[in-house]
Design a protein around this motif. Sequence first.
Motif, PDB file in Angstrom:
ATOM      1  N   ILE A 231      42.013  41.491  46.756  1.00  0.00           N
ATOM      2  CA  ILE A 231      42.840  41.924  47.904  1.00  0.00           C
ATOM      3  C   ILE A 231      44.307  41.559  47.651  1.00  0.00           C
ATOM      4  O   ILE A 231      45.211  42.386  47.845  1.00  0.00           O
ATOM      5  CB  ILE A 231      42.346  41.260  49.210  1.00  0.00           C
ATOM      6  CG1 ILE A 231      40.907  41.636  49.498  1.00  0.00           C
ATOM      7  CG2 ILE A 231      43.269  41.591  50.385  1.00  0.00           C
ATOM      8  CD1 ILE A 231      40.668  42.958  50.132  1.00  0.00           C
ATOM      9  N   VAL A 232      44.536  40.328  47.206  1.00  0.00           N
ATOM     10  CA  VAL A 232      45.922  39.906  46.943  1.00  0.00           C
ATOM     11  C   VAL A 232      46.482  40.704  45.766  1.00  0.00           C
ATOM     12  O   VAL A 232      47.652  41.120  45.778  1.00  0.00           O
ATOM     13  CB  VAL A 232      45.981  38.378  46.669  1.00  0.00           C
ATOM     14  CG1 VAL A 232      47.392  37.948  46.298  1.00  0.00           C
ATOM     15  CG2 VAL A 232      45.523  37.610  47.898  1.00  0.00           C
TER      16      VAL A 232
ATOM     17  N   MET B 267      36.850  38.368  45.665  1.00  0.00           N
ATOM     18  CA  MET B 267      37.312  39.291  46.704  1.00  0.00           C
ATOM     19  C   MET B 267      38.759  38.961  47.120  1.00  0.00           C
ATOM     20  O   MET B 267      39.595  39.858  47.256  1.00  0.00           O
ATOM     21  CB  MET B 267      36.382  39.180  47.914  1.00  0.00           C
ATOM     22  CG  MET B 267      36.622  40.220  48.966  1.00  0.00           C
ATOM     23  SD  MET B 267      35.482  39.956  50.322  1.00  0.00           S
ATOM     24  CE  MET B 267      36.418  38.824  51.276  1.00  0.00           C
TER      25      MET B 267
ATOM     26  N   ASP C 181      39.397  48.048  45.856  1.00  0.00           N
ATOM     27  CA  ASP C 181      38.891  48.073  47.228  1.00  0.00           C
ATOM     28  C   ASP C 181      37.362  48.190  47.233  1.00  0.00           C
ATOM     29  O   ASP C 181      36.673  47.501  47.977  1.00  0.00           O
ATOM     30  CB  ASP C 181      39.538  49.235  47.990  1.00  0.00           C
ATOM     31  CG  ASP C 181      39.173  49.221  49.459  1.00  0.00           C
ATOM     32  OD1 ASP C 181      39.443  48.198  50.115  1.00  0.00           O
ATOM     33  OD2 ASP C 181      38.591  50.210  49.947  1.00  0.00           O
TER      34      ASP C 181
ATOM     35  N   ALA D 121      35.877  44.941  46.091  1.00  0.00           N
ATOM     36  CA  ALA D 121      36.014  43.927  47.150  1.00  0.00           C
ATOM     37  C   ALA D 121      34.964  44.161  48.242  1.00  0.00           C
ATOM     38  O   ALA D 121      34.368  43.211  48.759  1.00  0.00           O
ATOM     39  CB  ALA D 121      37.419  43.976  47.754  1.00  0.00           C
ATOM     40  N   ARG D 122      34.717  45.434  48.567  1.00  0.00           N
ATOM     41  CA  ARG D 122      33.707  45.733  49.594  1.00  0.00           C
ATOM     42  C   ARG D 122      32.306  45.356  49.109  1.00  0.00           C
ATOM     43  O   ARG D 122      31.492  44.850  49.866  1.00  0.00           O
ATOM     44  CB  ARG D 122      33.774  47.210  50.000  1.00  0.00           C
ATOM     45  CG  ARG D 122      34.930  47.493  50.953  1.00  0.00           C
ATOM     46  CD  ARG D 122      34.916  48.895  51.496  1.00  0.00           C
ATOM     47  NE  ARG D 122      35.468  49.847  50.529  1.00  0.00           N
ATOM     48  CZ  ARG D 122      34.786  50.818  49.942  1.00  0.00           C
ATOM     49  NH1 ARG D 122      33.518  50.995  50.214  1.00  0.00           N
ATOM     50  NH2 ARG D 122      35.373  51.618  49.082  1.00  0.00           N
TER      51      ARG D 122
ATOM     52  N   GLY E  33      32.019  41.803  49.605  1.00  0.00           N
ATOM     53  CA  GLY E  33      31.825  41.510  51.030  1.00  0.00           C
ATOM     54  C   GLY E  33      30.365  41.669  51.442  1.00  0.00           C
ATOM     55  O   GLY E  33      29.817  40.838  52.169  1.00  0.00           O
TER      56      GLY E  33
END
Lengths: 172, 425
Positions: free
Chosen positions: A35-36, A31, A53, A56-57, A60
Motif C-alpha cells: 500500500i505504501v 500488505m 492492489d 494486497a487484497r 487481506g
Amino acid sequence: MNGETDVAGGRALEGVAIGCRVVSMLLLALMCALIVGQVVGRNLFDTGMPWADELARFCGVAIVFLCVPLLALRGQHVAVDMVPMLLPDPARRWVGLFAEILILAFAAIALWGLYAFLGRAWKFASPSLGIPNWVFYSPAIVGFFLLAVISAVRVVGLVRNQPLPQADKVLP
Amino acid sequence: MSIVLIIVFFVALVVGAPIAVALGLSSALAIVLFDLPVHVLVQRAVNALDSTPLLAVPLFILAASLLNAMGVTTHIFDLVRLVVGRIRGAVGQVSILVSLIFSGVSGAALADIGALGKIQIDQMVAQGYTRRFGAGITIAAATIGPIFPPSIPLIIYASVTNVSAVQLLVAGIVPALLITALLMAQVAVMARLYDLPRDTVSPSLPAIAKKALVSLPALAAPILLIGGLLSGYFGPTEVAGVTVAYALLIGFLVYRTLTLKAVWESLRETAEATAGILFIVATAAVFAWVLTLDRVPAVAGSFLLGLSDNPLVLLLLVNLLLLVVGMFLESIAAILIIAPIVAPALHAAGVDPLQLGIVFVLNLMIGLLTPPVGMSLYMVSIIAKMPVHSVVRGVLPFFVPLVLSLLVVSAIPAVSTWLPNLLSQ
C-alpha cells in the motif's frame, strides 16, 4: 467459549494454528509495504502498480482466514456469553457443547461450499496477477479445515468432560 | 427464508457461538434448506473480504498499536493535562480531549480504548475519581474515534452505500467536535455536582512548550493524514498505510522507543484483531445476501416510506431501529446488513447520504455502550478490572450528551454536510 487443548492432538493443533498466524503476520507486513509502495510510486515516481492492489487484497483475505483457527482454539472470537454465563456449571457445559457443534456444522458446510466452488472454478485466474482460484481460496480452505478440526477436538473435550484451560495457559 | 435465517442467528447468538458463526451458520442453513447453490456461501464470504476499502481495517489497527507501543499516548496525555490545568474535573476533560486527538490517527473505538483506557482510568483513580466514573468517561469518549476521520466504520459504510469515502470522513469532523463539546459540558456539570477533584499538575508555559515539542511528531500525524486525504495525494485506504509508515518512522527515528520486538507484537495483535472483526464482515456479507434474495431490503424500504415521507421522521425511525440493532449486532456486521436495507429508502426520501452515514455510525457507536453486545463495555471491563454492570452504571450519565449529539446530527443536516460541501466547492 474457553480454550480447550488438553485433548488428543491439541498441542499439534496449537502449533499449526500459531504457524498460520505467523504467516498472516508476514502477509500483513507485505500488505503495508504494498500500500505504501503504491503511494510512493504514484506520487514520487509517477508509476502505477495495478498488481499491488490485487496482491494486497489477497493478503487481506489470507490474514483473516489464517488467524480464524487460532482465535477459535483460544475462544477469542467475538461472542455474546451473557446467557451461558448465567447458567449453572453443568448446563453451561451443555450449552458450550451445542455452540461448538454449531461451529463444526458451519465449518463443514463452508468446506462443502469450497469443494463445490473449486470443483468447477479452481483454474480461473485473477485479472492482474493471474492467481488461480485454488491459490486465492487456499487460505479459506486452510482456515475452515482447521476450524472444523478444532471445533471437533473441542466437542470431544467437552463430551469427555475435560478441563477448559485458559488461553494464556495453553499458549507459549 | 429470512425467518429461518433470523431464528437460527438468534439461537446461535444466545448459546454463545461466535457472532461470525451465528451469521454464517444461519445463512448456510438457509442456503441448504432452500436449495440455493452452496458455493455461494464461501464465494460471497471471500469476495466480501477481497476489497480495497477493507484493507484500511488492519492498517488502522496496526497504526494505533504502533503509536501506543512507542509511548506517544502518554506524551499527548501529559501535554493535554498541562494545557487543561487545574480546573475541577480536569482529568475527565483531558480524557475527552486526548480521545479526540488520538481519534485523528485511530479508526476504531476499541483501538482508542485499548490505547488510552488504562492511562485514563489509572490517572483518574489515582486522583480520587471513582473507577466507575473513569470507566464511564473512557468508554463515552471512545465514541468520538469512529466519527472523526480516519474511521473504519465510516469507510465500510461508504463502500456499502457507494458514498464518497473522503466526503463521508470529512462529514464526521463537525459531529465529532460536537460530541466532544457536549461530553465536556457533561463532565463540567458533574464536576460541580459531585465535587470532582482538580488535577495535581503545575502548568507553566515552559513545561507546556517542552511537552508540546516532544509530542509534536505524534500531533502532526492527524494533520498529515487529513491533509493528505483532502489534497488527494492518497485515498482512504492508502491513508491507513501511510499512517503505519509514519508511525514506524517516528517510532524508530524520532522517539527511538520502537523496537523490532514491539513491531512484531503489534503485527500479532493486529492480525488477531483483524481476523476477529473481518470474519464477522465475511459472514455478514452472506447473511445480507440471503436477506436481499428474500427481498427484505425492498420490503423494508417500502414499509419505511409507507410510514412517512418526511426525512426527519424517517431518520428518527432509523435511529430507533439502529439503537435496538446496536444492542444485538456487532457494529460492522450491522453496517453490512442494515445499511443496504435502509439507505436506498432514506436517500429516496431526500435524506442526505452523508448525514445518513454519520447518523448511522454514531448510532452504532452508542450501541457499543449498550449490553448485551456492547463490545466497548467488555473491553473497559477487562482494562478497568471491574464487572460489566458497574461499567454500564458508569457510562449511564454520558448517554445524555451522546443521545443529544445524535438528535442534533439527525435534525440538522448541515452539521454533517456543511464542511464537505464547503471543501468540495
